[in-house]
Design an enzyme around this catalytic site. Structure first.
Site, PDB file in Angstrom:
ATOM      1  N   LYS A 215       0.842  -1.198   0.000  1.00 21.49           N
ATOM      2  CA  LYS A 215       0.000   0.000   0.000  1.00 21.49           C
ATOM      3  C   LYS A 215       0.882   1.255   0.000  1.00 21.49           C
ATOM      4  CE  LYS A 215      -3.829  -2.460   2.034  1.00 21.49           C
ATOM      5  NZ  LYS A 215      -4.558  -2.898   3.215  1.00 21.49           N
TER       6      LYS A 215
ATOM      7  N   GLN B  69      -4.834  -1.648   9.283  1.00 19.14           N
ATOM      8  CA  GLN B  69      -4.662  -2.974   8.683  1.00 19.14           C
ATOM      9  C   GLN B  69      -5.289  -4.047   9.576  1.00 19.14           C
ATOM     10  OE1 GLN B  69      -3.326  -3.600   5.583  1.00 19.14           O
ATOM     11  NE2 GLN B  69      -3.964  -5.714   5.935  1.00 19.14           N
TER      12      GLN B  69
ATOM     13  N   ASP C 198     -11.196   2.469   3.440  1.00 15.89           N
ATOM     14  CA  ASP C 198     -11.422   1.038   3.257  1.00 15.89           C
ATOM     15  C   ASP C 198     -12.902   0.738   2.987  1.00 15.89           C
ATOM     16  OD1 ASP C 198      -9.310  -0.722   3.191  1.00 15.89           O
ATOM     17  OD2 ASP C 198      -9.011  -0.720   5.371  1.00 15.89           O
TER      18      ASP C 198
END
Ligand code: NAP
Length: 278
Positions: free
Chosen positions: A52, A96, A119
């Site tokens: 990422k 995460q 997200d």
């Protein structure tokens, strides 16, 4: 001959488009910043986080990295998220997953400001999707829509079967296909006669989390098959939820693993960061 849907190529196209847009924004003095938080050092999570950050660098998005120890308390993590929520220079916040067991994942997701929820996991983002309002889309399902559209596969009016109903893949996938005017069926572990239901699909999307589970017996002749799964097989080779070799002769199009759905997730995360800045 089946079309092998090239996720690597399509994700690169998207990243190139985003890179140009980021450069144009920079000229106007707008800088985009993504905060990436990792708790503990799970090796798979570390690889995802690194990928990422590399994508951010490539596109021109600034990434702020928070690598917290495994014994970070829930309160410490929530305090950091609140600080980033209040920081007007931060456009997106990504935590995460999975988190260590002593931290409540749901509470963490709910604490992220919905306007920075790149997200797309916050209940507000999911709610907006379900009633057709604007909001961040969960990255993997949004990437699959792009794979279909950019491969020239029409969705409207098609029979779509989604196998899996997780909050991050199956459910948002089904909602997105509905938004694209497909006729959608969702299957799960209690579905009776999965083979027969799956065989109705013009577009079969598989997010079941079981290596090579879907054989040609589940697939209608000429169907499009999208494989979300990622696993290592007995020879340590990457494979999906679909038995690719077995299914290939029957399909009109299919995503390979690797190189299908996987690369799209990060591209769509970058897309969401830009949307946040826009
Ligand atoms: P998950 O949370 O484990 O969900 C699996 C779903 O499959 C559940 O809804 C489950 O039903 C259903 N299922 C399990 N066994 C079944 C069976 N025998 N028949 C019918 N349905 C069954 O998995 P996930 O997070 O959605 O992920 C799915 C796969 O995609 C995994 O391999 C994961 O690694 C991969 N993934 C890839 C990406 C990417 O970027 N490419 C992103 C996310 C996930 P119940 O609800 O009834 O239990």
């Amino acid at each position: 001959m089946a079309l092998i849907i090239d996720g690597k190529k399509i994700s690169t196209e998207i990243k190139e488009e985003l890179r140009e847009e980021v450069a144009a924004l920079k000229e106007k003095g707008v800088e985009i910043t993504l905060a990436v938080i990792q708790v503990g050092n799970d090796p798979a999570s570390s690889i995802y986080v690194r990928n990422k950050k590399t994508a951010c660098e490539y596109i021109g998005i600034k990434s702020l990295s928070y690598e917290l120890p495994e014994n970070t308390t829930e309160k410490e993590l929530l305090d950091l998220i609140k600080e980033l929520n209040a920081n007007s220079k931060v456009n997106g916040i990504l935590v995460q997953l999975p988190l260590p067991k002593h931290i409540n994942e749901e509470l963490v997701i709910n604490t992220i400001d919905p306007s920075k929820d790149v997200d797309g996991f916050h209940p507000q983002s999911v709610g907006a999707l379900s009633i057709g309002q604007k909001g961040f889309l969960s990255c993997t399902p949004a990437g699959i829509i792009q794979l279909l559209k950019r491969s020239g596969i029409s969705i409207a009016g098609k029979e779509c079967v989604v196998i899996g109903r997780s909050n991050i893949v199956g459910k948002p996938m089904a909602l997105l296909m509905l938004r694209e005017d497909a006729t959608v069926t969702i299957c799960h572990s209690k579905t009776k006669d999965l083979k027969e239901v799956a065989k109705r699909a013009d577009i079969l999307i598989v997010a079941i989390g079981k290596p090579k589970f879907i054989s040609s017996e589940f697939v209608k002749e000429g169907a499009v098959v999208i494989d979300v799964g990622i696993h290592r097989d007995e020879n340590n080779k990457l494979c999906g939820d679909v038995d690719y070799e077995d299914v290939l002769p029957k399909v009109s199009a299919i995503t390979p693993v690797p190189g299908g759905v996987g690369p799209m997730t990060i591209a769509m995360l970058m897309y969401n960061c830009l949307q946040s800045a826009r």
